[in-house]
Design an enzyme around this catalytic site. Structure first.
Site, short mmCIF file in Angstrom:
data_model
loop_
_atom_site.label_atom_id
_atom_site.label_comp_id
_atom_site.label_asym_id
_atom_site.label_seq_id
_atom_site.Cartn_x
_atom_site.Cartn_y
_atom_site.Cartn_z
N ASP A 131 6.90 -4.20 -4.62
CA ASP A 131 7.36 -5.59 -4.68
C ASP A 131 6.25 -6.44 -5.25
OD1 ASP A 131 5.60 -5.61 -2.56
OD2 ASP A 131 6.85 -6.89 -1.30
N ASP A 136 12.50 -5.00 2.29
CA ASP A 136 12.02 -3.75 1.71
C ASP A 136 12.34 -2.53 2.56
OD1 ASP A 136 10.64 -4.97 -0.51
OD2 ASP A 136 9.14 -5.65 0.91
#
Length: 840
Positions: free
Chosen positions: A317, A585
């Site tokens: 990310d 996530d």
């Protein structure tokens, strides 16, 4: 604020019975015994169990059970060490993620404001929120006074989200600015955070690359061992029939001979099984686990130490991983005095609490020595309208050095409309920085008449807009703010590409910001594809796999998009590592081959991960890969060492019966060789530290066999040299010689040479992979190897000199010892010659 009654005590009680407490059900922890029993699923352990059973059967008939005890001990030590390391890691992880469930929240009940533990929240509660608060449940906004939340843990967007009446606040997000009143709707497992947590804790059933390769190795060893033993058994039976040592008719003598042949065949199987391999794998993984912990990597699952080394793709990310998740001023063209006035006086943040944007401005000014509190002491705030996402500006009227100033800041396209110096070249300069994905803020000001009547907050932004239009505002300039990348990212990214590891950035941020961060971190090299999450989600599985092959950046991605990408990459045969710190996530972290959570991340993200990066550093990912590759190489080193010994022992065991020696090594001698010596060697070869050289090669193929051609050549070459030397000694031994002392001496020499050949081959194994130039290179950096080598040598001397009848040895004396040590050095010299040949 409006008046609220909130829930009554009776309503709270009823809600508690229906919904329970506001806590998420923790991930189910396996009992210690089930965690231990899991270790017996290892393919080599299964093979060892079979060997132990056969050895016990043999021992019942021959009276020798020490070998069986040795194998059982090897099984116990290997499984116990693996178990205890994962068990301790689990306890450390629980301590790391312990949540303070009693942290207070402010609610209105019975018309009165209360402070209660957040676990006591129930749906229907009226929640009061202010800057710095963690939202404890999913809520609906009832009132918003410039309420801004950091939702980066959910959507990866670093820009604070403005929340108006009727909008949803998610459990686990943080109030960055303003105040609000909200109605609690969903708590605990029923919240969005709880739903994501459950998905993150699903069992994926992924099999690690090492497990697959050990499965193949165990299967091969089992087949070879059984095949060789079967051929040997049949050969011995046929030979005895031809030589008339036994007849086809059943007699007790025939049964005794056949049973003897069967015991020899079982011995072959036991010799073929590398008893020390599970111990080696476990010790190597445990060693890497401890070393990685010292470098801020908490390994939760033992296999992750090795699997990360096989990673071919890292899906990372942006916010908090590549970037610092901290807004910082990148550029300003304001004069220094106007910077101080605008940054400190037209600002609602104070004492480190406020929106990331305003804190970035304050930090920039204070870095120049201008402290906010000190500067504010020379001014007086008269009136202020906070920032509005609708009008895109905020304004303050302050008294400063005898003047009444109107200070305005906001979106450049809005602020410039209020200004009269439109010919200023700085009017359009901000566009260059906005195109780079930075947040641009324009500033304007003017002096007001001391007698001017100012609007109150109730009159809103429209009244201030009229004042701005009525006065000649001067454009003072603009600044550009960015979420800077971590300083170590470009170098770490370069090492990843050098190591053949592809990196894909997956973020919820906009395209411009994502591409700029990709450029700064050297993720984009002029090639590769970019796609938004919505576009990727519309692709069918085949198209998604094709897109994943060349993808570099996915922006505006949702958790589902990230998970779809992971699965597409895995279908392409990639070993996928996923990094992340947010709840969003977690699903991808769970389904990836290796999930890497940031230490500052959410509980859910860490619960779904295999490794927690305690320092949140992207460079730690590179270190993790380096340790993983080193770990695999160390396992290969031990395999080369172990299988060379097994190859030699198996060949001698095959030849022995045909020259009148069933097996020249006793059970206790083989116990020393196969268990004690191999266990020590596992410790020694696991201790070689990670080196940068392992990052110069591409990731190994998950379909490749763990024994490569170079290892096979070393095993064959060094093994054949050892066999030739040992057969020369063996052929000189006449077991029917009446001089038993001489026979014992020769057998002791054979045993000692066998061990010393393995001893020097342990040095040969160190050089596998070309990470170590010579067998003695950097021994001072691996004291374990030096200590273990010394222990093996000393123990062998003690066994020979004082082992007596237990080890079937006879003292040799210094001269013979020196001849054996120097003579067996030939295998080390032969290994060096092979390495020179392989390099040429």
């Amino acid at each position: 604020m409006r008046e609220y009654i909130g829930l009554t005590d009776k309503e709270v009680e009823n809600a508690r019975k229906k919904y329970g407490f506001n806590r998420m059900t923790p991930a189910a922890r396996k009992s210690w015994w089930s965690l231990y029993l899991e270790k017996f699923s290892d393919p080599i352990i299964k093979l060892l169990i079979l060997a132990a059973i056969l050895s016990i059967i043999s021992g019942i008939f021959t009276g020798h059970i020490l070998e069986s005890i040795g194998i059982l001990l090897a099984i116990f030590l290997s499984t116990f060490i693996a178990f205890i390391n994962e068990y301790e890691a689990g306890k450390e992880f629980d301590i790391l993620n312990k949540i303070n469930e009693e942290s207070p929240v402010k609610v209105i009940r019975n018309g009165i404001a209360h402070s209660i533990p957040k676990t006591e929240l129930v749906p229907g509660d009226i929640l009061m929120l202010e800057s710095g608060d963690l939202v404890p449940a999913d809520c609906k906004v009832l009132e918003s006074l410039e309420l801004y939340l950091n939702e980066s843990t959910f959507n990866g967007e670093s820009k604070p989200a403005h929340k108006d009446e009727g909008e949803t606040l998610y459990n686990g997000t943080i109030v960055m600015h303003g105040n609000g009143v909200a109605l609690v709707e969903h708590i605990g497992d029923a919240s969005t955070l709880g739903n994501t947590a459950r998905k993150a804790m699903e069992h994926t059933g992924n099999v690690t690359p090492l497990q697959k390769q050990l499965d193949s190795l165990g299967s091969l060893i089992g087949k070879v061992g059984f095949a060789v033993s079967a051929v040997l058994f049949i050969t011995l039976v046929v030979r005895s029939l031809i030589s008339c040592e036994m007849s086809l008719s059943f007699t007790w003598e025939t049964a005794s001979i056949v049973l003897g042949f069967l015991m020899i065949a079982i011995t072959i199987i036991v010799v073929a099984v590398p008893e020390g391999l599970p111990m080696s794998v476990t010790l190597s993984l445990a060693y890497s686990m401890k070393k990685m912990a010292r470098e801020n990597m908490l390994v939760r699952k033992l296999h992750a130490c090795q699997t990360i080394g096989a990673a071919t793709v890292i899906c990372t990310d942006k916010t908090g991983t590549l970037t610092q998740n901290r807004m910082a001023l990148s550029y300003s063209n304001l004069e220094e005095e106007m910077e101080s006035i605008h940054f400190h006086l037209n600002c609602s943040a104070i004492d480190g609490v406020g929106s990331p944007t305003e804190l970035a401005l304050i930090n920039h000014s204070e870095s120049k020595g201008i402290i906010q509190r000190d500067f504010m002491s020379s001014s007086r705030l008269i009136s202020r309208i906070p920032f509005s996402s609708r009008t895109k500006f905020m304004a303050s009227v302050v008294e400063y050095e005898g003047n009444k100033l109107l200070l305005v800041k906001g979106a450049p396209e809005v602020i410039t409309k209020f200004c009269t110096n439109e010919n200023d070249s700085r009017f359009t300069e901000y566009g260059e920085y906005a195109s780079k994905g930075m947040r641009t803020i324009a500033f304007a000001s003017c002096r007001l008449s001391l007698e001017i009547q100012l609007p109150s907050i109730e009159n809103g932004h429209e009244a201030f807009i009229e004042i701005c239009k009525a006065n000649s505002l001067t454009y003072d300039g603009f600044c550009a703010i960015e979420d800077p990348i971590r300083k170590d990212v470009p170098q770490a990214m370069a090492v990843c590409y050098q190591a053949g590891v592809k990196v894909i950035m997956v973020t919820g941020d906009n395209k411009e910001t994502a591409l700029e961060i990709a450029r700064q971190s050297y993720l984009m090299d002029g090639t590769g594809k970019v796609i938004d999450g919505a576009g990727f989600s519309r692709l069918d599985d085949e198209s998604a796999q094709e897109m994943a092959r060349d993808l570099k950046v996915m922006y505006r991605a949702t958790p589902e998009d990230k998970l779809k990408l992971v699965r597409a990459l895995q279908r392409n045969g990639e070993v996928v590592a996923v990094t992340g710190d947010g709840t969003n996530d977690a699903p991808a972290l769970n389904y990836a081959d290796v999930g890497l959570a940031m230490g500052s991340g959410t509980y859910v993200a860490k619960e779904a991960s295999d490794i927690v990066l305690l320092d949140d550093s992207f460079s730690s990912i590179v270190n993790a890969i380096k340790w993983g590759r080193t770990n695999y190489l160390n396992i290969q080193k031990f395999l080369q060492f172990q299988l060379t010994i097994n190859f030699v022992a198996l060949t001698i065991a095959l030849i022995g019966p045909f020259i009148g020696i069933d097996f020249p090594l006793t059970v206790t001698q083989m116990l020393w060789v196969n268990l004690i010596m191999d266990t020590f060697a596992a410790l020694a070869l696991a201790g070689d530290a990670a080196t940068d050289k392992v990052m110069l090669k591409s990731p190994r193929s998950i379909n490749s066999f763990i024994i490569n051609w170079k290892m096979l050549a070393n095993i064959a070459g060094e093994g054949l040299v050892s066999i030739i030397i040992l057969m020369h000694i063996l052929l000189d031994i006449d077991m029917n010689d009446p001089n038993e002392v001489l026979v014992l001496k020769k057998l002791t020499v054979f045993f000692t040479i066998f061990v010393m050949l393995g001893f020097w081959n342990m040095f040969n194994a160190r050089t596998l992979g070309n990470c170590i130039k010579s067998p003695f290179h950097k021994l001072d950096s691996n004291w374990w190897f030096v200590i273990v080598a010394a222990i093996i040598l000393v123990c062998q001397i003690l066994i020979v000199e004082f082992g007596g009848d237990f080890f079937r040895t006879s003292p040799l004396g210094i001269r013979i010892w020196l001849r054996i040590i120097c003579g067996t050095l030939f295998v080390l010299l032969f290994g060096e010659a092979m390495r020179l040949f392989q390099k040429s």
